[in-house]
Design an enzyme around this catalytic site. Structure first.
Site, PDB file in Angstrom:
ATOM      1  N   ASN A   9     -28.118 -18.016  -1.917  1.00 57.36           N
ATOM      2  CA  ASN A   9     -26.801 -18.466  -2.349  1.00 57.36           C
ATOM      3  C   ASN A   9     -26.511 -19.830  -1.723  1.00 57.36           C
ATOM      4  OD1 ASN A   9     -23.952 -18.020  -3.427  1.00 57.36           O
ATOM      5  ND2 ASN A   9     -23.535 -18.281  -1.236  1.00 57.36           N
ATOM      6  N   GLU A  10     -26.208 -20.796  -2.563  1.00 60.89           N
ATOM      7  CA  GLU A  10     -25.823 -22.136  -2.095  1.00 60.89           C
ATOM      8  C   GLU A  10     -26.857 -22.713  -1.137  1.00 60.89           C
ATOM      9  OE1 GLU A  10     -21.782 -21.887  -0.684  1.00 60.89           O
ATOM     10  OE2 GLU A  10     -21.033 -21.252  -2.638  1.00 60.89           O
TER      11      GLU A  10
END
Length: 824
Positions: free
Chosen positions: A399-400
């Site tokens: 994530n990210e």
């Protein structure tokens, strides 16, 4: 196998110790070297409150747990195990002073064998046959571990999921995998059953196995029996074909069961796994299909986080939350940003909620070999432990990952290389599911399903940009799935006219991705997250636009709002409730916000109607001014009554924004008003009504705060602070931060991350509230003397040893305003 949840009879010490001997030395050296311990029940975290302390950073360090177990394994030569469903973030397990196991990672399950150490400890005379067990948890910051502390969630410490004492025979089943595979026409389902043994002594006595497949009603569909020598690794035990299987769907989540029984000279063990027959597909450059039919994925996200207990939620709490999600109409959930409790996955199977579950490689960059190995280990554990759940369709790899932070280097090619390794590992471990990530543009070609960052109407752009932004992103990848959208909204804050930013914010070019720093409340370009009102009113309007748009986006796989419930976070100290991400549809204690009913109006079929504004006790405006009334409903038509007079019947049209056309205008009378809606659908009638006051007096700047109180059914007291101007008129748009304090017998029930449980909070419509436990303070059993009462000298309530009625002085303060006091 015998499994016992170990919930009671535990003690906890928050802080470091020199070693495990310090856990027990006071038992031997009485009255010396005492360490403070206090009784707790598992699950437990030592960060249940301090993550929302407005005045300091939460504790990250060691925390110890101890108990004395009555361990009586009934199996000859049986093994005694401690099975942890999750503990954070690093865990060392001791039997007396003997270290028997360690685990790195706060979210996957692990098991520690204490057989030999327990036998040895049983001989310690002072424990009279009980087994002294100590567990050291540690959530200290360490760069070479995941997740990063730059992540938008807390890294909790403690035994915050259930811990089980398990007895198994000397040879037992460790893990059973069931792999169902539907034929192309869904007329049959091939079911393969595989198993891993637990056989630490490498015994070679022959074992007998029985495999039974049953339908939901318990009818036996297939049975297999075999005799085998113990094996290593994963072994296929049986393969069968189910004719005309009942499919698992989000509306009818039909579950089969597979029972595997192992018998040997050492005893009998069995394992029952549920599975579902279903297929899914993310059509290339197209929508999502479940069992060959298009399904719009309507989703939300979940963190393990709850008022007062953090991630240490009981099974009852988890069940309540998951049922709320299903009742809202969701058919999908992303478990952000880590493997979650087995209870959550079981409920997703039962309720019909499809799942994206991921490892916590979240922000920060990419570390060295230890860092990478933890990612590999956690991905492997997640897949192996949740393999059988039909609800799971996507394994999240990160994530990210474009967010540079933790290291003085940031190598995109190295991140790409490692992402590819994880993608290949996932498919090797589980070829039946797909991989996914969110927000890392330079890796979007590696994984199967990609979600870019689209925050139209919050971090970038305006909410009417949503469809255009999504379409542009959809055309740039093979499989598009929109994860994370929404807006922060402070529960019970409402406005008569929302800030939209349409006039000031750049829009129309599809540029709606969140960027590093956009979550900050200062700097950067104009954006609603910085300049908006953070009201429930805006949140509902934004949701309304997104949901009505999604209904017509026939190419869309789906989207998931961030996040279902408000949650604690270390990176948002400036929020209206400090250290709270308040994008939730519900509060941190399960209290529904207005947005919950907006979702129901689009996603559910059971007739419902909700007039907007149940938590808005006062509306305001000029006398005779036309005011809007909105009803969120899935009914075909609705009639609204104001003070007993009909304002007419409206028919629902999902594309008639806002409120799907169920909106009316009328003037209000000063003082109390009553609104009622009567709505019908398929011959069923539902109603909703509310009362509120209409204030026509204009106000100036806040000049004072006044306190009032009301006793609650549970004996606690709700205290409310209201802002007034110099003329004594309520300031209904006041946004001042206020701080509550209490002196005396009482105790603030604070650090809950709710609008009734936060000692430092921004006003909502000119008011703030907090709950007081009138007898729960440190002084509850000690007379209070010499405190200052409102407007008077120091008062003495009681002399030493004299009983008195509980008395507290509650205060509320705000910069620039005089402090107000109230005696309760």
């Amino acid at each position: 196998m015998i499994k016992i949840r170990l919930t009671g009879q535990w003690e906890h010490h928050r802080g470091s110790l020199g070693g495990p001997w310090e856990v027990w030395r006071q038992d031997k050296l009485q009255n010396h070297y005492n360490v403070p311990w206090h009784a707790v029940e598992l699950p437990h975290t030592y960060n249940g409150l301090d993550v929302l302390d407005p005045d300091g950073k939460y504790y990250q360090g060691q925390g110890w747990y101890r108990t004395k177990l009555q361990a009586d394994n009934p199996y000859p030569q049986g093994r005694t195990l401690l099975h942890f469903e999750g503990a954070g973030q690093r865990t060392d397990v001791y039997v007396y002073t003997n270290k028997v196991g360690s685990h790195l990672g706060g979210y996957d399950e692990f098991t520690v064998d204490i057989t030999e150490a327990a036998a040895e400890a049983r001989g310690i005379e002072r424990y009279q046959g009980l087994i002294p067990v100590a567990v050291a948890c540690d959530n200290s910051r360490e760069l070479e571990t995941i997740p990063s502390d730059a992540s938008d969630f807390n890294l909790y410490g403690g035994i915050y999921r259930y811990l089980n004492l398990v007895y198994v025979p000397a040879v037992s089943l460790e893990r059973v995998h069931v792999e169902p595979k539907l034929s192309d026409d869904h007329s049959s389902c091939r079911v393969a059953v595989r198993a891993v043994l637990y056989n630490p002594e490498n015994l070679q006595d022959e074992v007998t196995l029985k495999v039974v497949i049953r339908n939901r009603e318990g009818q036996e569909l297939a049975q297999f029996q075999l005799r085998e020598k113990p094996w290593t690794g994963m072994k296929e035990l049986a393969v069968t074909e189910l004719a005309n299987p009942t499919l698992w769907t989000t509306d009818e989540p039909y579950l089969y069961s597979c029972e595997v029984v192992l018998e040997s000279a050492y005893g009998r063990t069995e394992q029952v796994e549920r599975f579902g027959a279903r297929s899914f597909e993310f059509v290339k450059s197209g929508p999502f299909k479940l069992n060959g039919e298009r399904l719009l994925l309507r989703g939300t996200h979940r963190h393990e986080d709850h008022a007062g207990v953090g991630p240490a939620m009981t099974e009852e709490m988890i069940r309540t939350e998951m049922q709320l999600i299903k009742d809202m109409g969701a058919n999908f959930i992303r478990l952000g940003h880590y493997q979650q409790s087995r209870i959550v996955l079981d409920l997703c199977d039962e309720l019909g909620i499809l799942v994206w579950e991921e490892i916590p490689w979240c922000r920060g960059g990419l570390g060295g070999e230890q860092y990478k190995q933890q990612c590999r280990d956690m991905l492997t554990a997640m897949i192996e432990q949740h393999y059988n759940h039909p609800s799971v369709i996507l394994w999240g790899l990160g994530n990210e990952n474009d967010w540079e932070c933790d290291f003085d280097y940031f190598d995109q090619e190295e991140i790409r290389k490692f992402m590819k390794e994880l993608h290949e590992l996932s498919h090797k471990l589980d070829p039946s599911r797909l991989t996914a990530i969110r927000r890392c543009e330079f890796c979007k070609d590696i994984i199967d399903v990609y979600s870019p960052s689209i925050w139209a109407g919050w971090y970038r752009g305006i909410y009417t940009d949503y469809e255009e932004s999504s379409r542009q992103a959809f055309e740039n990848v093979d499989s598009f799935f929109h994860m994370e959208w929404g807006a922060d909204n402070l529960a019970t804050r409402h406005v008569e006219k929302t800030y939209t930013g349409f006039e000031f914010i750049k829009s129309g070019d599809g540029d709606t991705d969140e960027r590093d720093g956009d979550y900050l409340l200062t700097g950067g370009e104009p954006r609603v997250s910085r300049d908006g009102d953070w009201s429930e009113t805006y949140f509902c309007e934004m949701i309304d636009w997104y949901l009505k748009s999604q209904e017509k986006m026939d190419w869309l796989t789906g989207a998931a709002q961030w996040a279902f419930k408000d949650f604690a976070t270390p990176v948002r100290p400036d929020s209206p409730i400090p250290y709270l991400n308040m994008k939730g549809i519900i509060e941190r204690d399960f209290t529904k916000k207005e947005a919950y009913y907006v979702y129901q109006s689009y996603w559910t079929t059971k007739p419902m109607a909700r007039i907007y504004g149940h938590t808005m006790p006062v509306r305001w405006g000029a006398e005779g001014e036309l005011k809007s009334f909105k009803v969120y409903s899935n009914c075909t038509e609705a009639e609204l009554f104001l003070n007993g007079v009909s304002l007419g019947v409206k028919r629902r049209d999902s594309q008639n924004f806002p409120a799907a056309g169920l909106r009316w205008e009328s003037a209000l009378k000063p003082g109390m008003n009553q609104v009622k809606v009567v709505a019908t659908k398929d011959g069923v009638t539902v109603t909703d009504e509310l009362s509120f006051e209409y204030q026509t007096e204009a106000w100036g700047q806040p000049a004072e705060l006044k306190l009032n109180s009301k006793k609650q059914e549970d004996g606690n007291i709700l205290v409310e602070a209201v802002a007034y101007d110099a003329s004594g008129v309520r300031c209904l748009d006041a946004l001042n931060f206020v701080r509550f304090g209490v002196t005396g017998d009482g105790k603030l029930i604070d650090r809950q991350g709710t609008v009734r449980g936060s000692s430092l909070i921004q006003l909502t419509n000119g008011r703030a509230r907090i709950v007081i436990d009138p007898v729960g303070g440190a002084a509850a059993s000690v007379p209070v003397t010499g405190f200052v009462s409102a407007g008077g000298p120091a008062a003495s309530l009681a002399a030493s040893g004299t009983k008195h009625e509980p008395v507290s002085i509650v205060s509320v303060a705000s910069a620039g305003l005089p402090t107000a006091f109230l005696t309760i």
